[in-house]
Design a protein around this motif. Sequence first.
Motif, PDB file in Angstrom:
ATOM      1  N   PRO A 281     -28.985 -10.692 -40.770  1.00 18.63           N
ATOM      2  CA  PRO A 281     -28.854 -10.155 -39.414  1.00 18.63           C
ATOM      3  C   PRO A 281     -30.069  -9.368 -38.928  1.00 18.63           C
ATOM      4  O   PRO A 281     -30.186  -9.091 -37.741  1.00 18.63           O
ATOM      5  CB  PRO A 281     -27.607  -9.272 -39.481  1.00 18.63           C
ATOM      6  N   THR A 282     -30.984  -9.065 -39.844  1.00 21.20           N
ATOM      7  CA  THR A 282     -32.201  -8.343 -39.446  1.00 21.20           C
ATOM      8  C   THR A 282     -33.361  -9.288 -39.133  1.00 21.20           C
ATOM      9  O   THR A 282     -34.380  -8.858 -38.605  1.00 21.20           O
ATOM     10  CB  THR A 282     -32.631  -7.373 -40.562  1.00 21.20           C
ATOM     11  N   ASP A 283     -33.210 -10.584 -39.452  1.00 19.73           N
ATOM     12  CA  ASP A 283     -34.272 -11.561 -39.171  1.00 19.73           C
ATOM     13  C   ASP A 283     -34.318 -11.888 -37.684  1.00 19.73           C
ATOM     14  O   ASP A 283     -33.273 -12.040 -37.042  1.00 19.73           O
ATOM     15  CB  ASP A 283     -34.037 -12.862 -39.939  1.00 19.73           C
ATOM     16  N   ALA A 284     -35.509 -12.028 -37.167  1.00 14.60           N
ATOM     17  CA  ALA A 284     -35.660 -12.439 -35.772  1.00 14.60           C
ATOM     18  C   ALA A 284     -35.366 -13.926 -35.634  1.00 14.60           C
ATOM     19  O   ALA A 284     -35.631 -14.716 -36.544  1.00 14.60           O
ATOM     20  CB  ALA A 284     -37.070 -12.140 -35.277  1.00 14.60           C
ATOM     21  N   VAL A 285     -34.769 -14.289 -34.505  1.00 14.58           N
ATOM     22  CA  VAL A 285     -34.538 -15.674 -34.114  1.00 14.58           C
ATOM     23  C   VAL A 285     -34.988 -15.813 -32.665  1.00 14.58           C
ATOM     24  O   VAL A 285     -35.214 -14.823 -31.973  1.00 14.58           O
ATOM     25  CB  VAL A 285     -33.046 -16.078 -34.248  1.00 14.58           C
ATOM     26  N   VAL A 286     -35.113 -17.046 -32.198  1.00 17.81           N
ATOM     27  CA  VAL A 286     -35.395 -17.277 -30.780  1.00 17.81           C
ATOM     28  C   VAL A 286     -34.078 -17.088 -30.027  1.00 17.81           C
ATOM     29  O   VAL A 286     -33.035 -17.606 -30.436  1.00 17.81           O
ATOM     30  CB  VAL A 286     -35.955 -18.696 -30.538  1.00 17.81           C
ATOM     31  N   ARG A 287     -34.141 -16.338 -28.935  1.00 16.11           N
ATOM     32  CA  ARG A 287     -32.968 -16.111 -28.081  1.00 16.11           C
ATOM     33  C   ARG A 287     -33.299 -16.639 -26.695  1.00 16.11           C
ATOM     34  O   ARG A 287     -34.276 -16.220 -26.081  1.00 16.11           O
ATOM     35  CB  ARG A 287     -32.645 -14.618 -27.992  1.00 16.11           C
ATOM     36  N   ARG A 288     -32.493 -17.591 -26.216  1.00 13.33           N
ATOM     37  CA  ARG A 288     -32.681 -18.197 -24.893  1.00 13.33           C
ATOM     38  C   ARG A 288     -31.460 -17.872 -24.032  1.00 13.33           C
ATOM     39  O   ARG A 288     -30.347 -18.182 -24.429  1.00 13.33           O
ATOM     40  CB  ARG A 288     -32.830 -19.712 -25.005  1.00 13.33           C
ATOM     41  N   GLU A 289     -31.663 -17.254 -22.874  1.00 17.29           N
ATOM     42  CA  GLU A 289     -30.555 -16.919 -21.971  1.00 17.29           C
ATOM     43  C   GLU A 289     -30.591 -17.839 -20.763  1.00 17.29           C
ATOM     44  O   GLU A 289     -31.571 -17.868 -20.018  1.00 17.29           O
ATOM     45  CB  GLU A 289     -30.642 -15.475 -21.504  1.00 17.29           C
ATOM     46  N   ASN A 290     -29.519 -18.613 -20.583  1.00 11.52           N
ATOM     47  CA  ASN A 290     -29.418 -19.575 -19.488  1.00 11.52           C
ATOM     48  C   ASN A 290     -28.189 -19.300 -18.637  1.00 11.52           C
ATOM     49  O   ASN A 290     -27.104 -19.051 -19.160  1.00 11.52           O
ATOM     50  CB  ASN A 290     -29.332 -21.003 -20.039  1.00 11.52           C
ATOM     51  N   TRP A 291     -28.369 -19.386 -17.333  1.00  7.91           N
ATOM     52  CA  TRP A 291     -27.272 -19.262 -16.368  1.00  7.91           C
ATOM     53  C   TRP A 291     -27.077 -20.620 -15.730  1.00  7.91           C
ATOM     54  O   TRP A 291     -28.046 -21.316 -15.401  1.00  7.91           O
ATOM     55  CB  TRP A 291     -27.599 -18.195 -15.330  1.00  7.91           C
ATOM     56  N   TYR A 292     -25.804 -21.012 -15.544  1.00  9.40           N
ATOM     57  CA  TYR A 292     -25.464 -22.343 -15.074  1.00  9.40           C
ATOM     58  C   TYR A 292     -24.677 -22.256 -13.765  1.00  9.40           C
ATOM     59  O   TYR A 292     -23.753 -21.455 -13.653  1.00  9.40           O
ATOM     60  CB  TYR A 292     -24.626 -23.068 -16.128  1.00  9.40           C
ATOM     61  N   PHE A 293     -25.049 -23.132 -12.816  1.00  5.74           N
ATOM     62  CA  PHE A 293     -24.472 -23.111 -11.477  1.00  5.74           C
ATOM     63  C   PHE A 293     -24.007 -24.510 -11.084  1.00  5.74           C
ATOM     64  O   PHE A 293     -24.612 -25.503 -11.466  1.00  5.74           O
ATOM     65  CB  PHE A 293     -25.519 -22.652 -10.457  1.00  5.74           C
ATOM     66  N   ALA A 294     -22.947 -24.576 -10.289  1.00  4.04           N
ATOM     67  CA  ALA A 294     -22.486 -25.817  -9.661  1.00  4.04           C
ATOM     68  C   ALA A 294     -22.459 -25.539  -8.167  1.00  4.04           C
ATOM     69  O   ALA A 294     -21.784 -24.600  -7.722  1.00  4.04           O
ATOM     70  CB  ALA A 294     -21.105 -26.209 -10.165  1.00  4.04           C
ATOM     71  N   ASP A 295     -23.217 -26.318  -7.405  1.00  2.01           N
ATOM     72  CA  ASP A 295     -23.350 -26.072  -5.963  1.00  2.01           C
ATOM     73  C   ASP A 295     -23.727 -24.615  -5.701  1.00  2.01           C
ATOM     74  O   ASP A 295     -23.194 -23.961  -4.808  1.00  2.01           O
ATOM     75  CB  ASP A 295     -22.057 -26.426  -5.215  1.00  2.01           C
ATOM     76  N   ASP A 296     -24.632 -24.084  -6.503  1.00  2.00           N
ATOM     77  CA  ASP A 296     -25.139 -22.708  -6.419  1.00  2.00           C
ATOM     78  C   ASP A 296     -24.098 -21.631  -6.706  1.00  2.00           C
ATOM     79  O   ASP A 296     -24.347 -20.453  -6.524  1.00  2.00           O
ATOM     80  CB  ASP A 296     -25.840 -22.447  -5.082  1.00  2.00           C
ATOM     81  N   GLU A 297     -22.917 -22.012  -7.175  1.00  2.00           N
ATOM     82  CA  GLU A 297     -21.900 -21.040  -7.584  1.00  2.00           C
ATOM     83  C   GLU A 297     -22.052 -20.799  -9.091  1.00  2.00           C
ATOM     84  O   GLU A 297     -22.047 -21.756  -9.874  1.00  2.00           O
ATOM     85  CB  GLU A 297     -20.500 -21.581  -7.283  1.00  2.00           C
ATOM     86  N   PRO A 298     -22.200 -19.545  -9.535  1.00  2.00           N
ATOM     87  CA  PRO A 298     -22.351 -19.295 -10.975  1.00  2.00           C
ATOM     88  C   PRO A 298     -21.079 -19.668 -11.729  1.00  2.00           C
ATOM     89  O   PRO A 298     -19.981 -19.302 -11.332  1.00  2.00           O
ATOM     90  CB  PRO A 298     -22.624 -17.792 -11.061  1.00  2.00           C
ATOM     91  N   MET A 299     -21.241 -20.440 -12.799  1.00  2.00           N
ATOM     92  CA  MET A 299     -20.117 -20.928 -13.586  1.00  2.00           C
ATOM     93  C   MET A 299     -20.063 -20.321 -14.975  1.00  2.00           C
ATOM     94  O   MET A 299     -18.991 -20.059 -15.501  1.00  2.00           O
ATOM     95  CB  MET A 299     -20.194 -22.455 -13.750  1.00  2.00           C
ATOM     96  N   GLN A 300     -21.235 -20.166 -15.582  1.00  2.00           N
ATOM     97  CA  GLN A 300     -21.262 -19.679 -16.960  1.00  2.00           C
ATOM     98  C   GLN A 300     -22.657 -19.191 -17.327  1.00  2.00           C
ATOM     99  O   GLN A 300     -23.630 -19.506 -16.662  1.00  2.00           O
ATOM    100  CB  GLN A 300     -20.828 -20.768 -17.939  1.00  2.00           C
ATOM    101  N   VAL A 301     -22.691 -18.431 -18.398  1.00  2.00           N
ATOM    102  CA  VAL A 301     -23.946 -18.012 -19.008  1.00  2.00           C
ATOM    103  C   VAL A 301     -23.895 -18.461 -20.462  1.00  2.00           C
ATOM    104  O   VAL A 301     -22.828 -18.436 -21.090  1.00  2.00           O
ATOM    105  CB  VAL A 301     -24.176 -16.485 -18.886  1.00  2.00           C
ATOM    106  N   GLY A 302     -25.016 -18.920 -20.967  1.00  2.00           N
ATOM    107  CA  GLY A 302     -25.105 -19.331 -22.365  1.00  2.00           C
ATOM    108  C   GLY A 302     -26.305 -18.678 -23.010  1.00  2.00           C
ATOM    109  O   GLY A 302     -27.419 -18.773 -22.494  1.00  2.00           O
ATOM    110  N   VAL A 303     -26.074 -17.995 -24.107  1.00  2.00           N
ATOM    111  CA  VAL A 303     -27.171 -17.387 -24.861  1.00  2.00           C
ATOM    112  C   VAL A 303     -27.269 -18.137 -26.180  1.00  2.00           C
ATOM    113  O   VAL A 303     -26.325 -18.140 -26.977  1.00  2.00           O
ATOM    114  CB  VAL A 303     -26.957 -15.879 -25.085  1.00  2.00           C
ATOM    115  N   THR A 304     -28.407 -18.802 -26.370  1.00  2.00           N
ATOM    116  CA  THR A 304     -28.643 -19.646 -27.537  1.00  2.00           C
ATOM    117  C   THR A 304     -29.552 -18.927 -28.520  1.00  2.00           C
ATOM    118  O   THR A 304     -30.542 -18.316 -28.118  1.00  2.00           O
ATOM    119  CB  THR A 304     -29.298 -20.974 -27.109  1.00  2.00           C
TER     120      THR A 304
END
Length: 185
Positions: free
Chosen positions: A63-86
């Motif tokens: 849990p102390t090791d660094a990883v790549v963190r990608r934060e993405n927000w997802y929209f349908a017809d410009d309405e926010p639907m979800q957020v995904g953190v990879t």
Amino acid sequence: MRHRTPLMRLGANRYSRRLRNETGLSPFRIEVTKQGRTPRAECRSVTKEAPPADVADRLGVPPTDAVVRRENWYFADDEPMQVGVTYIPLDVAGTSPLASEKTLGKGSIYARFEDLGFPITRIREEISARMPTPEEVTGLAMPPGVPVIEVLHTSFDPQHRPFEVTRFVMRADRNGLDYEMPVED
């Protein structure tokens, strides 16, 4: 009664290589497009940091090791639907676009994993529901009292090695889950 627009149909077809190759689209874009809506994804950050404990456990990294963190927000017809953190182990992302670029091109993240020799062959998803944080209410433009669906998704390669974990947080009033899986005796 509020109309429910299920956008997420999670399961084997969602991560289909065939569909990704035919369309050039990510799983989210495929599902939203099937509904006749306009999908949009917005990568808000790509950083290197220690993952949450449950993610580190799923990835098999300290849990102390660094990883790549990608934060993405997802929209349908410009309405926010979800957020995904990879979260991606550094030895998987290396110096590839996954480690530094916000835009990943045709086929998106799973095509880039395949480019690196990590085709998705199995997934594990843990699904729960909860009330949203104040930040999620604001970011997802949620009305009061609406819960979120949280999906903790793990992708595995042919050697059963986990190579990415994504925590999706979805508006429960705009998303549904639809699974079809084989039942083994």
